[in-house]
Design an enzyme around this catalytic site. Sequence first.
Site, PDB file in Angstrom:
ATOM      1  N   LYS A  75      -6.036  -0.732   6.937  1.00  0.00           N
ATOM      2  CA  LYS A  75      -4.831  -0.455   7.715  1.00  0.00           C
ATOM      3  C   LYS A  75      -4.697   1.032   7.956  1.00  0.00           C
ATOM      4  O   LYS A  75      -5.049   1.843   7.105  1.00  0.00           O
ATOM      5  CB  LYS A  75      -3.605  -0.938   6.954  1.00  0.00           C
ATOM      6  CG  LYS A  75      -2.344  -0.899   7.817  1.00  0.00           C
ATOM      7  CD  LYS A  75      -1.079  -0.944   7.020  1.00  0.00           C
ATOM      8  CE  LYS A  75      -0.713   0.449   6.550  1.00  0.00           C
ATOM      9  NZ  LYS A  75       0.621   0.490   5.949  1.00  0.00           N
TER      10      LYS A  75
ATOM     11  N   GLU B  39       3.405   1.972  15.252  1.00  0.00           N
ATOM     12  CA  GLU B  39       4.806   1.566  15.039  1.00  0.00           C
ATOM     13  C   GLU B  39       5.760   2.392  15.882  1.00  0.00           C
ATOM     14  O   GLU B  39       5.833   3.612  15.728  1.00  0.00           O
ATOM     15  CB  GLU B  39       5.186   1.698  13.550  1.00  0.00           C
ATOM     16  CG  GLU B  39       6.680   1.394  13.307  1.00  0.00           C
ATOM     17  CD  GLU B  39       7.117   1.421  11.845  1.00  0.00           C
ATOM     18  OE1 GLU B  39       6.289   1.733  10.965  1.00  0.00           O
ATOM     19  OE2 GLU B  39       8.311   1.129  11.593  1.00  0.00           O
TER      20      GLU B  39
ATOM     21  N   ARG C  74       3.718   2.118 -11.745  1.00  0.00           N
ATOM     22  CA  ARG C  74       3.204   1.555 -10.490  1.00  0.00           C
ATOM     23  C   ARG C  74       2.255   0.391 -10.792  1.00  0.00           C
ATOM     24  O   ARG C  74       2.275  -0.639 -10.126  1.00  0.00           O
ATOM     25  CB  ARG C  74       2.489   2.646  -9.663  1.00  0.00           C
ATOM     26  CG  ARG C  74       3.434   3.738  -9.167  1.00  0.00           C
ATOM     27  CD  ARG C  74       2.806   4.616  -8.093  1.00  0.00           C
ATOM     28  NE  ARG C  74       1.700   5.449  -8.556  1.00  0.00           N
ATOM     29  CZ  ARG C  74       1.823   6.683  -9.054  1.00  0.00           C
ATOM     30  NH1 ARG C  74       3.031   7.244  -9.159  1.00  0.00           N
ATOM     31  NH2 ARG C  74       0.760   7.374  -9.431  1.00  0.00           N
TER      32      ARG C  74
ATOM     33  N   GLU D 119      -1.949  -0.264  13.730  1.00  0.00           N
ATOM     34  CA  GLU D 119      -0.485  -0.219  13.564  1.00  0.00           C
ATOM     35  C   GLU D 119       0.133   0.954  14.307  1.00  0.00           C
ATOM     36  O   GLU D 119       0.299   2.038  13.748  1.00  0.00           O
ATOM     37  CB  GLU D 119      -0.113  -0.164  12.061  1.00  0.00           C
ATOM     38  CG  GLU D 119       1.395  -0.168  11.814  1.00  0.00           C
ATOM     39  CD  GLU D 119       1.786  -0.134  10.329  1.00  0.00           C
ATOM     40  OE1 GLU D 119       0.891  -0.084   9.468  1.00  0.00           O
ATOM     41  OE2 GLU D 119       3.004  -0.156  10.047  1.00  0.00           O
TER      42      GLU D 119
ATOM     43  N   ASP E 299       0.810  -1.221   0.000  1.00  0.00           N
ATOM     44  CA  ASP E 299       0.000   0.000   0.000  1.00  0.00           C
ATOM     45  C   ASP E 299       0.842   1.270   0.000  1.00  0.00           C
ATOM     46  O   ASP E 299       0.386   2.334   0.422  1.00  0.00           O
ATOM     47  CB  ASP E 299      -0.917   0.013   1.229  1.00  0.00           C
ATOM     48  CG  ASP E 299      -0.126  -0.074   2.540  1.00  0.00           C
ATOM     49  OD1 ASP E 299       0.765  -0.941   2.636  1.00  0.00           O
ATOM     50  OD2 ASP E 299      -0.395   0.717   3.464  1.00  0.00           O
TER      51      ASP E 299
ATOM     52  N   TYR F  57       6.860   8.364   5.995  1.00  0.00           N
ATOM     53  CA  TYR F  57       5.925   8.259   4.877  1.00  0.00           C
ATOM     54  C   TYR F  57       5.082   7.019   4.963  1.00  0.00           C
ATOM     55  O   TYR F  57       5.446   6.057   5.615  1.00  0.00           O
ATOM     56  CB  TYR F  57       6.682   8.288   3.553  1.00  0.00           C
ATOM     57  CG  TYR F  57       7.786   7.284   3.460  1.00  0.00           C
ATOM     58  CD1 TYR F  57       7.512   5.972   3.095  1.00  0.00           C
ATOM     59  CD2 TYR F  57       9.095   7.633   3.761  1.00  0.00           C
ATOM     60  CE1 TYR F  57       8.537   5.035   3.019  1.00  0.00           C
ATOM     61  CE2 TYR F  57      10.110   6.702   3.691  1.00  0.00           C
ATOM     62  CZ  TYR F  57       9.821   5.414   3.327  1.00  0.00           C
ATOM     63  OH  TYR F  57      10.827   4.484   3.270  1.00  0.00           O
TER      64      TYR F  57
ATOM     65  N   LYS G 268      -0.655  -4.686  14.191  1.00  0.00           N
ATOM     66  CA  LYS G 268       0.553  -4.681  13.349  1.00  0.00           C
ATOM     67  C   LYS G 268       1.631  -3.885  14.065  1.00  0.00           C
ATOM     68  O   LYS G 268       1.711  -2.666  13.939  1.00  0.00           O
ATOM     69  CB  LYS G 268       0.242  -4.078  11.977  1.00  0.00           C
ATOM     70  CG  LYS G 268       1.460  -3.958  11.060  1.00  0.00           C
ATOM     71  CD  LYS G 268       1.082  -3.706   9.614  1.00  0.00           C
ATOM     72  CE  LYS G 268       2.311  -3.455   8.759  1.00  0.00           C
ATOM     73  NZ  LYS G 268       2.028  -3.455   7.319  1.00  0.00           N
TER      74      LYS G 268
ATOM     75  N   SER H  84       3.162  -8.901   8.203  1.00  0.00           N
ATOM     76  CA  SER H  84       2.530  -7.965   7.272  1.00  0.00           C
ATOM     77  C   SER H  84       3.662  -7.096   6.750  1.00  0.00           C
ATOM     78  O   SER H  84       3.803  -5.936   7.126  1.00  0.00           O
ATOM     79  CB  SER H  84       1.468  -7.124   7.986  1.00  0.00           C
ATOM     80  OG  SER H  84       0.948  -6.142   7.099  1.00  0.00           O
TER      81      SER H  84
HETATM   82  C1  5MM Z   1       4.130  -0.718   2.501  1.00  0.00           C
HETATM   83  O1  5MM Z   1       4.341   0.568   3.088  1.00  0.00           O
HETATM   84  C2  5MM Z   1       3.253   0.987   3.902  1.00  0.00           C
HETATM   85  C3  5MM Z   1       2.617   2.281   3.470  1.00  0.00           C
HETATM   86  O2  5MM Z   1       3.527   3.264   3.162  1.00  0.00           O
HETATM   87  P1  5MM Z   1       3.114   4.829   3.029  1.00  0.00           P
HETATM   88  O3  5MM Z   1       3.752   5.443   4.207  1.00  0.00           O
HETATM   89  O4  5MM Z   1       3.671   5.243   1.711  1.00  0.00           O
HETATM   90  O5  5MM Z   1       1.644   5.028   3.091  1.00  0.00           O
HETATM   91  C4  5MM Z   1       3.714   1.063   5.363  1.00  0.00           C
HETATM   92  O6  5MM Z   1       2.727   1.555   6.209  1.00  0.00           O
HETATM   93  C5  5MM Z   1       4.024  -0.359   5.760  1.00  0.00           C
HETATM   94  O7  5MM Z   1       2.848  -1.120   5.725  1.00  0.00           O
HETATM   95  C6  5MM Z   1       4.623  -0.480   7.146  1.00  0.00           C
HETATM   96  O8  5MM Z   1       5.633   0.467   7.333  1.00  0.00           O
HETATM   97  C7  5MM Z   1       5.235  -1.848   7.223  1.00  0.00           C
HETATM   98  O9  5MM Z   1       6.094  -2.016   6.131  1.00  0.00           O
HETATM   99  P2  5MM Z   1       7.557  -2.545   6.362  1.00  0.00           P
HETATM  100  O10 5MM Z   1       8.309  -2.214   5.113  1.00  0.00           O
HETATM  101  O11 5MM Z   1       8.068  -1.817   7.577  1.00  0.00           O
HETATM  102  O12 5MM Z   1       7.371  -4.036   6.597  1.00  0.00           O
END
Ligand code: 5MM
Length: 362
Positions: A145, A188, A55, A186, A33, A362, A228, A299
């Site tokens: 998400k 993080e 893309r 999520e 995403d 981002y 997540k 994920s």
């Molecule tokens: C796949 O990247 C996700 C969305 O990115 P944007 O910030 O561009 O909307 C991001 O949220 C992702 O799902 C999480 O960071 C987990 O991805 P990683 O690469 O950390 O497994």
Amino acid sequence: GTNYQYIPCALQEELRRIASAIVAPGKGILAADESPGSMEKRFSPYNLPNTEENRRQYRQLMFTTENLQDYISGVILHNETLYQKADNGKTFGDLLRHRGIIVGIKVDKGIVPLPGTLDEGTTEGLDDLYCRCGKYKRDGCDFAKWRCVLKIGKHTPSYQAIMENTNILARYASICQSQGIVPIVEPEVLVDGDHDIIRAQKVTETVLAAQYKALNDHHVFLEGTLLKPNMILPGQSSCRKNSPEEVAYVTVQSFLRAVPAAVPGIVFLSGGQSEEEATVHLNAINTINLKRPWELSFSYGRALQASAMAAWAGKKENIPLGQAELKKRAKASSLARSGKYVAGSIPPFKAEQSLFVADHKY
Ligand code: 5MM
């Protein structure tokens, strides 16, 4: 409050069914995403113009990978991707659904500064969320998400950032559930910093405790949610390294303290770990000798896609190679999610490229 009524039984059943299908044995989520802005960063090392068509080509490569559904139960899409069409004329949403893959949608609108903090942030996107969720459900999405980030610093995360981010995630979750959409929550905790694993553990526990208090305050039906989170790791620039067993022990111990057993699954993000690290850690998490009342799956964004992207590099003739790499990472993650991955047995396309992005907002 005392006047609260549980959501209707049929809706509870629907949410429970979707959440447990996503964390079915041997399966996990492909996070695909990335917003167009993030795709710019993914494409630029290969001098690939970040166009809507490129893309589309890249997502088509991933979503038409043979047997992907053996390892991947759900894919998270950006709004643009949900409605883009594959060469055969099907939308990507329909294509995935017809393959038996559950379609997820990123509904947050990105991170903005949280004034009054030391450069912390919050995530926007509650406006119209109720209507957007209704439309996404009608268009075939069964989960969503929303990502919030918290930073570890000398004085962060602040109480303000923890309260704001966990509350907005809870609001989002309750809105999703009202529309039959399983929310992935999520919060993080970023890996940036030179802190040790114990500090990461304490911060993650504090954030998770606040998260489940907020979800309870908003009457969220936990059996119809997924978490997540980050794995608990020493800071990216810390000189201390911990073994996969230490990482797994501390991670599962913290989740036992803070995540109710009613939650059906925890799907880890990879957070800048290499593909191999993310796999080895998930495997250790699934073999550590501690109670594990939830499914512990993945994920991953970068840790599933980095090799595929590098192998493809935008060239038509490399599509089969890119797909083979994606399948390898999906299989490795599936094995790790079952505690059956042998370290080093499925090597990445290029020897250990760093997937860390500083201040991954981002
Ligand atoms: C796949 O990247 C996700 C969305 O990115 P944007 O910030 O561009 O909307 C991001 O949220 C992702 O799902 C999480 O960071 C987990 O991805 P990683 O690469 O950390 O497994």
